[in-house]
Write a protein that holds these residues in place. Structure first.
Motif, PDB file in Angstrom:
ATOM      1  N   ALA A   1       0.833  -1.206   0.000  1.00 23.88           N
ATOM      2  CA  ALA A   1       0.000   0.000   0.000  1.00 23.88           C
ATOM      3  C   ALA A   1       0.862   1.249   0.000  1.00 23.88           C
ATOM      4  N   SER A   2       0.398   2.294  -0.702  1.00 20.44           N
ATOM      5  CA  SER A   2       1.086   3.587  -0.708  1.00 20.44           C
ATOM      6  C   SER A   2       0.696   4.379   0.528  1.00 20.44           C
TER       7      SER A   2
ATOM      8  N   LYS B   1      -0.889   7.231   0.689  1.00 21.64           N
ATOM      9  CA  LYS B   1      -2.274   7.695   0.588  1.00 21.64           C
ATOM     10  C   LYS B   1      -3.251   6.578   0.929  1.00 21.64           C
ATOM     11  N   GLU B   2      -2.968   5.367   0.435  1.00 19.18           N
ATOM     12  CA  GLU B   2      -3.851   4.233   0.714  1.00 19.18           C
ATOM     13  C   GLU B   2      -3.849   3.888   2.200  1.00 19.18           C
TER      14      GLU B   2
ATOM     15  N   GLN C   1      -7.078   3.997   4.811  1.00 21.73           N
ATOM     16  CA  GLN C   1      -7.534   2.837   5.562  1.00 21.73           C
ATOM     17  C   GLN C   1      -7.496   3.053   7.067  1.00 21.73           C
TER      18      GLN C   1
END
Length: 327
Positions: free
Chosen positions: A287-288, A290-291, A295
């Motif tokens: 995951a980046s 931003k992701e 979350q």
């Protein structure tokens, strides 16, 4: 009485060595000059004539005719050189620019007739040798007296050596012809395969022990040189292998410990907070930032703060290293 005389003649004939007849006509240039019969007891070229190898000369008359008789030669066959010489020239003189001799094979009781540089009567081996000699005349070997070879000279020498090597390699050529070819290959041009062929050929001949020894010595020298070359390359290969192994070991020893093997990273992993562990697991899943922020319902800047803290605690500086570091 006649029977007794005949018996005595037969007995004496069997005890005394047979006489060899050598006669013929010398080339026009050597009319009124001299002719020698040189003993060739080693398979070497024309430069090896020594005083002990030269038999007394015979005078060539004004018509060019000469006759060497009676000539008592050893019963076993040997190589000889019938050599024409000018009166004023030294006994061992040789003309390298133009052949003035014939290589012949003679034994007790043989008859040899020549016409200039051509054999007109003699053994089959002698005629074959003479044919070979005449064939190689077209490829004059000037390397013995000139170091400035032009292209034609180099090609002539190459063709001559190739022809002589082909004779040695042939299964149908007479053993004496092979040994003549071996003798005309100068030492630098002789290879181990030629020496091997000569060694096998000389075993089937009547030549003297000195000839056998000379061929064996030449073979032994070349075989030893081949062994030395192989030993040199083997030693070189072993030396390179040792240095290569040493270099690889040094590189492995100098290689930094992988983050996955750092013991301090495992200890510091226990210091990660609950939120940092969640960020860590999301990073490992790919995951980046931003992701991760979406979350966990936090801002991107907060994610970056957690990431930097994780880097510091685990002793890594890049995301790739962090992914490969188990906690």
């Amino acid at each position: 009485m006649r029977l007794l005389l005949l018996l005595i003649f037969v007995v004496i004939s069997g005890v005394l060595p047979a006489q060899t007849l050598i006669e013929g006509y010398a080339p026009l240039t050597y009319r009124g000059q001299l002719v020698h019969l040189d003993v060739l007891d080693t398979p070497q070229d024309i430069l090896t004539i020594a005083d002990y190898m030269i038999l007394p000369p015979v005078l060539v008359d004004s018509t060019g005719y000469f006759r060497i008789e009676p000539a008592t030669l050893p019963t076993h066959r040997s190589f000889y050189r019938l050599r024409y010489r000018m009166r004023q020239a030294p006994p061992v003189s040789m003309n390298f620019a133009q052949r003035h001799y014939l290589t012949v094979l003679l034994g007790a009781g043989d008859t040899l007739r020549v016409d200039g540089l051509k054999v007109t009567g003699g053994t089959a081996a002698t005629r074959s040798i003479n044919n070979t000699e005449q064939y190689t005349d077209r490829y004059t070997d000037v390397s013995a007296y000139s170091t400035d070879l032009n292209r034609k000279d180099e090609l002539d020498l190459h063709h001559r050596q190739t022809y002589l090597r082909d004779l040695l390699a042939s299964d149908t050529v007479d053993a004496y012809v092979k040994l003549y070819a071996f003798g005309r290959l100068e030492a630098p041009a002789i290879r181990l395969q030629e020496a091997t062929a000569a060694r096998e050929a000389v075993k089937t001949t009547e030549l003297s022990s000195s000839y056998h020894d000379a061929v064996a010595a030449q073979y032994g020298t070349l075989a030893y040189d081949r062994l030395q070359v192989r030993t040199h390359w083997l030693a070189t290969a072993l030396t390179v292998s040792v240095f290569l192994c040493g270099y690889l070991m040094w590189r492995l020893w100098r290689r930094p410990i992988s983050p996955t093997r750092r013991p301090e990273a495992l200890e510091q992993a226990a210091e990660l907070s609950q939120k940092e562990r969640e960020v860590y697991e999301l990073i490992r899943s790919g995951a980046s930032n931003k992701e991760i922020a979406a979350q966990l319902f936090i801002s991107v800047s907060t994610v970056k703060t957690h990431v930097n803290s994780i880097y510091r605690k685990l002793g890594v500086s890049r995301r790739v290293e962090l992914i490969s570091t188990p906690v």
